[in-house]
Design a protein around this motif. Sequence first.
Motif: not given
Length: 76
Positions: A36-55
Amino acid sequence: MEDLLQQAKAGADLDVHAKVFEAMERELFTRAIELAQGNQAKAARWLRISRQTMREKLQLFGLKEPPYKEGDESTA
């Protein structure tokens, strides 16, 4: 994984399941954030988790520096 199993077999007090799961999860989050080239929101969507969980996972695995907080003396 094989090393962990051998250590457990030899009597080491390890939680092999937790260690293997953590390693797998670290790899998953590493690859997702790179793709996701560092894009946390995009990576979180792919993993179907919240952005907060990703962070939180990125910080847990040392893949992202914690944000600077005003008044934090350690970075001054």
